[in-house]
Design an enzyme around this catalytic site. Structure first.
Site, PDB file in Angstrom:
ATOM      1  N   ASP A   5      -7.419  -4.788   6.446  1.00 52.54           N
ATOM      2  CA  ASP A   5      -6.774  -5.776   5.586  1.00 52.54           C
ATOM      3  C   ASP A   5      -6.379  -7.053   6.325  1.00 52.54           C
ATOM      4  O   ASP A   5      -6.042  -8.052   5.684  1.00 52.54           O
ATOM      5  CB  ASP A   5      -5.529  -5.171   4.925  1.00 52.54           C
ATOM      6  CG  ASP A   5      -5.878  -4.248   3.772  1.00 52.54           C
ATOM      7  OD1 ASP A   5      -7.044  -4.274   3.332  1.00 52.54           O
ATOM      8  OD2 ASP A   5      -5.003  -3.498   3.320  1.00 52.54           O
ATOM      9  N   ASP A   7      -9.937  -5.472  -5.849  1.00 54.73           N
ATOM     10  CA  ASP A   7     -10.646  -6.547  -5.166  1.00 54.73           C
ATOM     11  C   ASP A   7     -12.158  -6.385  -5.255  1.00 54.73           C
ATOM     12  O   ASP A   7     -12.675  -5.269  -5.231  1.00 54.73           O
ATOM     13  CB  ASP A   7     -10.251  -6.569  -3.679  1.00 54.73           C
ATOM     14  CG  ASP A   7      -8.833  -7.043  -3.476  1.00 54.73           C
ATOM     15  OD1 ASP A   7      -8.407  -7.925  -4.226  1.00 54.73           O
ATOM     16  OD2 ASP A   7      -8.162  -6.533  -2.569  1.00 54.73           O
ATOM     17  N   ARG A  63      -6.561  -0.738  -9.065  1.00 52.28           N
ATOM     18  CA  ARG A  63      -7.175   0.313  -8.257  1.00 52.28           C
ATOM     19  C   ARG A  63      -6.155   1.385  -7.861  1.00 52.28           C
ATOM     20  O   ARG A  63      -6.491   2.557  -7.758  1.00 52.28           O
ATOM     21  CB  ARG A  63      -7.824  -0.291  -7.006  1.00 52.28           C
ATOM     22  CG  ARG A  63      -8.575   0.776  -6.216  1.00 52.28           C
ATOM     23  CD  ARG A  63      -9.502   0.217  -5.171  1.00 52.28           C
ATOM     24  NE  ARG A  63     -10.228   1.310  -4.547  1.00 52.28           N
ATOM     25  CZ  ARG A  63     -11.312   1.878  -5.036  1.00 52.28           C
ATOM     26  NH1 ARG A  63     -11.797   1.453  -6.180  1.00 52.28           N
ATOM     27  NH2 ARG A  63     -11.899   2.875  -4.419  1.00 52.28           N
ATOM     28  N   ASN A 121       0.815  -1.220   0.000  1.00 51.25           N
ATOM     29  CA  ASN A 121       0.000   0.000   0.000  1.00 51.25           C
ATOM     30  C   ASN A 121       0.848   1.270   0.000  1.00 51.25           C
ATOM     31  O   ASN A 121       0.457   2.277  -0.594  1.00 51.25           O
ATOM     32  CB  ASN A 121      -0.952  -0.011   1.205  1.00 51.25           C
ATOM     33  CG  ASN A 121      -2.030  -1.072   1.073  1.00 51.25           C
ATOM     34  OD1 ASN A 121      -2.304  -1.554  -0.021  1.00 51.25           O
ATOM     35  ND2 ASN A 121      -2.630  -1.452   2.186  1.00 51.25           N
TER      36      ASN A 121
END
Length: 436
Positions: free
Chosen positions: A319, A121, A97, A23
């Site tokens: 997550d 996702d 994304r 991330n």
């Protein structure tokens, strides 16, 4: 599409070194668009999502040079903005994304940013309003073509503004920060996300010449500058992978050392696992998980069932809730897993129920797990990975189960975990990758 074939039921033993944070990498890579000078980034994870973004930057005109296994230099000197209107960009951008975060830097530096509706996702609605409302606050004009599923923002000159974000979106905060660093005047962002990823981005931008205060809080102040320079940056170890390894050790009754974890950046992740009864020892900056035959879930002080829920940082990251849920299936006691952010992320529990887990899916956001206390192993089965985090949770379940399990669609796992099969096989796992 590839498949994992896993022979489970064997304890593991050895050392694992976490990859760079996925991330953080997605944000940091996009930030290289803010300057024409060279930016060198270390500890970049070799995973599908990150590699797709590097390819996208290269197609956009960024000069990319791989210096070593996980280190790259980026030079965004000759950006080809016409690429944003190409069919290839529409196809590649929509599959990732993280591509949404190229808009802030492009808007700040070139006055325009386009992106197709990004994918990622299938875990429920993931709205982008926070990004575009923030850009509008800075003076940009927003256009969305429903027919093309394309977002466009344009501005002659961004101007600093006060804004209160409607949600503490991590990617939204990152995008607005990257737009604001080159805006005229001062931007104040309240209810900003303050995850370590955001803190890392801010520190990198400061090394590039940005003026940002309030790092680590939910109130950021950014004084715009006219240009930024190059810099060198190292990505943190991935806290989600570290948490996944902790859960793996508990479920498989293994003795595992996780190296160089940047422990101070893990927030409440270690304590949340401790509440499930998992022993965690800190040796320097390494985490040692000793072999445990059993672990017991705590209750609240009044004796009521423990709830583990996600929350904005410094709360528990969403997550990891898939991993917590799987780990709880073999604990002694019960726990309520409350996934507040995404309404489809707990749907993978039907696969665990097929394996013998005792789980009550209360609604799309909540699941109650009644632990088996390691008295009844999970059964091997055939599964499909629905998303990155559920995929690794199913892999952990398969490694703890008796027999041979199969997980299809493991490209989802590869999006977030670098060579996970090879690394786990090195400490005793039996995972076979089948490329179909």
């Amino acid at each position: 599409m590839s498949t994992f074939e896993i022979i489970g039921g064997q304890p593991l033993k050895g050392e694992l070194t976490p990859q760079g944070a996925k991330n953080e990498a997605l944000q940091i890579l996009c930030a290289t668009l803010l300057t024409e000078e060279k930016v060198t980034i270390h500890n970049i994870p070799n995973i599908l999502d990150v590699n797709k973004l590097i390819e996208l930057l290269s197609n956009l005109g960024v000069s990319v040079s791989q210096e070593s296994k996980n280190s790259y230099t980026f030079e965004a000197k000759d950006i080809q903005l016409e690429y944003l209107n190409s069919a290839e960009f529409a196809r590649k951008g929509s599959s990732l994304r993280g591509s949404i975060m190229i808009i802030g830097p492009l808007l700040a530096r070139f006055g325009k940013g386009y992106i197709p509706r990004p994918g990622g996702d299938k875990i429920g609605r993931r709205r982008l309003d926070t990004h575009f409302i923030g850009f509008e606050k800075l003076g940009a004009k927003f256009h969305f073509n429903p027919g093309e599923n394309f977002y466009r923002v344009e501005a002659d000159q961004l101007k600093g503004a006060y804004m209160l974000l409607d949600e503490a979106s991590v990617t939204g905060t990152a995008n607005i920060i990257m737009a604001a660093v080159l805006a005229q005047g001062t931007t104040t962002i309240y209810n900003a996300a303050c995850e370590p990823y955001i803190q890392q981005l801010c520190r990198m931008l400061i090394r590039m010449g940005a003026k940002i205060s309030g790092i680590g809080s939910n109130l950021l102040e950014i004084k715009g500058v006219s240009s930024l320079t190059g810099c060198e940056h190292r990505i943190l170890p991935d806290m989600i992978e570290i948490g996944s390894f902790i859960g793996l050790a508990a479920m498989t009754r293994s003795e595992i050392t996780i190296k160089d974890v940047a422990f101070k950046e893990l927030g409440m992740i270690p304590d949340a696992f401790r509440r499930l009864g998992i022993k965690i020892e800190l040796h320097g900056d390494d985490i040692f998980i000793p072999k445990q035959d059993k672990y017991q879930i705590e209750t609240f002080i009044d004796g009521s069932i423990l709830t583990i829920a996600d929350a904005p940082w410094p709360g528990l990251t969403p997550d990891l809730l898939s991993v917590f849920l799987v780990v709880a299936t073999q604990a002694k006691g019960s726990v309520l897993i409350h996934q507040k952010m995404f309404e489809s992320r707990l749907f993978f529990t039907d696969k665990l129920i097929d394996m013998g887990a005792q789980i009550i899916l209360c609604d799309p956001h909540r699941a109650t797990v009644i632990g088996l206390n390691q008295e009844q192993r999970l059964r091997a089965t055939t599964m499909v990975s629905p998303d990155i985090r559920a995929g690794v949770a199913l892999l952990i379940a398969a490694l703890s189960a008796d027999g041979t399990s199969t997980i299809h669609n493991i490209d989802q796992i590869d999006r977030g975990y670098e060579n996970i099969d090879l690394r786990l096989n090195a400490i005793g796992a039996n995972i076979k990758r089948i490329n179909l």
